[in-house]
Scaffold this motif. Structure first.
Motif, PDB file in Angstrom:
ATOM      1  N   GLN A 107       0.836  -1.208   0.000  1.00 40.92           N
ATOM      2  CA  GLN A 107       0.000   0.000   0.000  1.00 40.92           C
ATOM      3  C   GLN A 107       0.867   1.252   0.000  1.00 40.92           C
ATOM      4  OE1 GLN A 107      -2.980   0.077   3.118  1.00 40.92           O
ATOM      5  NE2 GLN A 107      -3.305  -2.122   2.907  1.00 40.92           N
ATOM      6  N   MET A 108       1.921   1.241   0.832  1.00 41.92           N
ATOM      7  CA  MET A 108       2.814   2.394   0.893  1.00 41.92           C
ATOM      8  C   MET A 108       3.531   2.594  -0.438  1.00 41.92           C
ATOM      9  SD  MET A 108       4.371   2.041   4.731  1.00 41.92           S
ATOM     10  CE  MET A 108       5.269   3.575   4.699  1.00 41.92           C
ATOM     11  N   GLU A 109       3.979   1.508  -1.047  1.00 42.28           N
ATOM     12  CA  GLU A 109       4.660   1.602  -2.341  1.00 42.28           C
ATOM     13  C   GLU A 109       3.734   2.187  -3.404  1.00 42.28           C
ATOM     14  OE1 GLU A 109       7.137  -1.244  -5.442  1.00 42.28           O
ATOM     15  OE2 GLU A 109       5.772  -2.164  -3.992  1.00 42.28           O
ATOM     16  N   LEU A 110       2.492   1.744  -3.414  1.00 41.96           N
ATOM     17  CA  LEU A 110       1.519   2.247  -4.380  1.00 41.96           C
ATOM     18  C   LEU A 110       1.294   3.749  -4.202  1.00 41.96           C
ATOM     19  CD1 LEU A 110      -0.626   1.623  -6.592  1.00 41.96           C
ATOM     20  CD2 LEU A 110      -2.233   1.298  -4.717  1.00 41.96           C
ATOM     21  N   HIS A 111       1.132   4.191  -2.960  1.00 36.50           N
ATOM     22  CA  HIS A 111       0.917   5.619  -2.701  1.00 36.50           C
ATOM     23  C   HIS A 111       2.155   6.441  -3.075  1.00 36.50           C
ATOM     24  CE1 HIS A 111      -3.012   5.153  -1.011  1.00 36.50           C
ATOM     25  NE2 HIS A 111      -2.589   4.387  -0.019  1.00 36.50           N
ATOM     26  N   LEU A 112       3.339   5.918  -2.796  1.00 32.84           N
ATOM     27  CA  LEU A 112       4.560   6.651  -3.136  1.00 32.84           C
ATOM     28  C   LEU A 112       4.759   6.729  -4.647  1.00 32.84           C
ATOM     29  CD1 LEU A 112       6.981   5.357  -0.366  1.00 32.84           C
ATOM     30  CD2 LEU A 112       6.035   7.654  -0.601  1.00 32.84           C
ATOM     31  N   LYS A 113       4.458   5.642  -5.364  1.00 27.33           N
ATOM     32  CA  LYS A 113       4.565   5.674  -6.823  1.00 27.33           C
ATOM     33  C   LYS A 113       3.568   6.662  -7.417  1.00 27.33           C
ATOM     34  CE  LYS A 113       6.381   1.090  -7.839  1.00 27.33           C
ATOM     35  NZ  LYS A 113       6.101  -0.224  -8.461  1.00 27.33           N
ATOM     36  N   THR A 114       2.355   6.686  -6.863  1.00 31.10           N
ATOM     37  CA  THR A 114       1.342   7.625  -7.351  1.00 31.10           C
ATOM     38  C   THR A 114       1.770   9.062  -7.084  1.00 31.10           C
ATOM     39  OG1 THR A 114      -0.373   5.982  -6.901  1.00 31.10           O
ATOM     40  CG2 THR A 114      -1.096   8.246  -7.217  1.00 31.10           C
ATOM     41  N   ALA A 115       2.337   9.320  -5.916  1.00 31.29           N
ATOM     42  CA  ALA A 115       2.807  10.673  -5.595  1.00 31.29           C
ATOM     43  C   ALA A 115       3.941  11.083  -6.528  1.00 31.29           C
ATOM     44  CB  ALA A 115       3.264  10.744  -4.142  1.00 31.29           C
ATOM     45  N   ALA A 116       4.858  10.160  -6.807  1.00 28.24           N
ATOM     46  CA  ALA A 116       5.961  10.476  -7.722  1.00 28.24           C
ATOM     47  C   ALA A 116       5.436  10.762  -9.126  1.00 28.24           C
ATOM     48  CB  ALA A 116       6.960   9.318  -7.752  1.00 28.24           C
ATOM     49  N   GLU A 117       4.456   9.996  -9.579  1.00 26.06           N
ATOM     50  CA  GLU A 117       3.878  10.224 -10.903  1.00 26.06           C
ATOM     51  C   GLU A 117       3.155  11.574 -10.955  1.00 26.06           C
ATOM     52  OE1 GLU A 117       3.249   9.652 -14.812  1.00 26.06           O
ATOM     53  OE2 GLU A 117       4.446   8.359 -13.511  1.00 26.06           O
ATOM     54  N   CYS A 118       2.463  11.937  -9.884  1.00 25.43           N
ATOM     55  CA  CYS A 118       1.803  13.250  -9.831  1.00 25.43           C
ATOM     56  C   CYS A 118       2.834  14.376  -9.910  1.00 25.43           C
ATOM     57  CB  CYS A 118       0.983  13.390  -8.551  1.00 25.43           C
ATOM     58  SG  CYS A 118      -0.511  12.397  -8.530  1.00 25.43           S
TER      59      CYS A 118
END
Length: 186
Positions: A107-118
């Motif tokens: 879950q943390m990895e998914l949120h961090l990847k999404t934040a980086a993409e944003c």
């Protein structure tokens, strides 16, 4: 004491300490027989970084539980192997605890990847289209400096950029085919 997560985008999200009926002073409870209105706590949508911060505590707890479970499992297996313990104590299964730990990590990895993409999309937007997009009105307000696009203008700009990218793609594809045809003819 757990503190609410601090968001980079604004003030911290505060959960209501106690629900109270609108119009009643804080600390005053509803009397039995008074109608009680159901309230749903207003929860703002958290950004990805705030979600990661809120998962850190859970991750810490599951890591501790995972290590304790692993240690208990090793001790129990050792006692059974040497014959000192004939009946195993009931303990949480290591694979279940480890699965929960990995779930929180995912879950943390998914949120961090999404934040980086944003962040990547935001920086690309600022680089290639440095104008602000006015989302509330179709026409710019009087006295505005023209550094804002209306939403229909923004959509037209995006469509034009997509068409240019497609043209470049087609030109590169045609060039690659020409190179392939000339090398095959030799």
């Amino acid at each position: 004491m757990n503190l609410p997560p601090i968001s980079q985008a604004g003030p911290p999200i505060m959960q209501p300490i106690m629900q109270q009926q609108p119009g009643t002073p804080q600390g005053q409870q509803n009397m039995p027989g008074q109608p009680q209105m159901q309230q749903q706590p207003a929860q703002e949508k958290l950004d990805n970084i705030s979600k990661v911060k809120s998962l850190v505590g859970q991750l810490r707890e599951t890591l501790i539980l995972t290590l304790k479970t692993a240690a208990n499992t090793l001790v129990q297996n050792n006692l059974v192997d040497v014959g000192n313990m004939k009946q195993c104590m009931v303990a949480p299964r290591f694979d279940k605890v480890l699965e929960e730990f990995y779930s929180i990590c995912d879950q943390m990895e998914l949120h961090l990847k999404t934040a980086a993409e944003c962040l990547n999309q935001g920086s690309s937007s600022q680089r290639y289209l440095p104008l602000m997009v006015n989302q509330t009105r179709l026409e710019p307000l009087p006295g505005q400096d023209g550094n804002q696009l209306t939403y229909p203008q923004y959509l037209a700009t995006v469509r034009a950029q997509v068409m240019y990218a497609k043209e470049i793609h087609d030109m590169l594809l045609a060039a690659a085919q020409n190179i392939q045809n000339t090398s095959a003819a030799e």
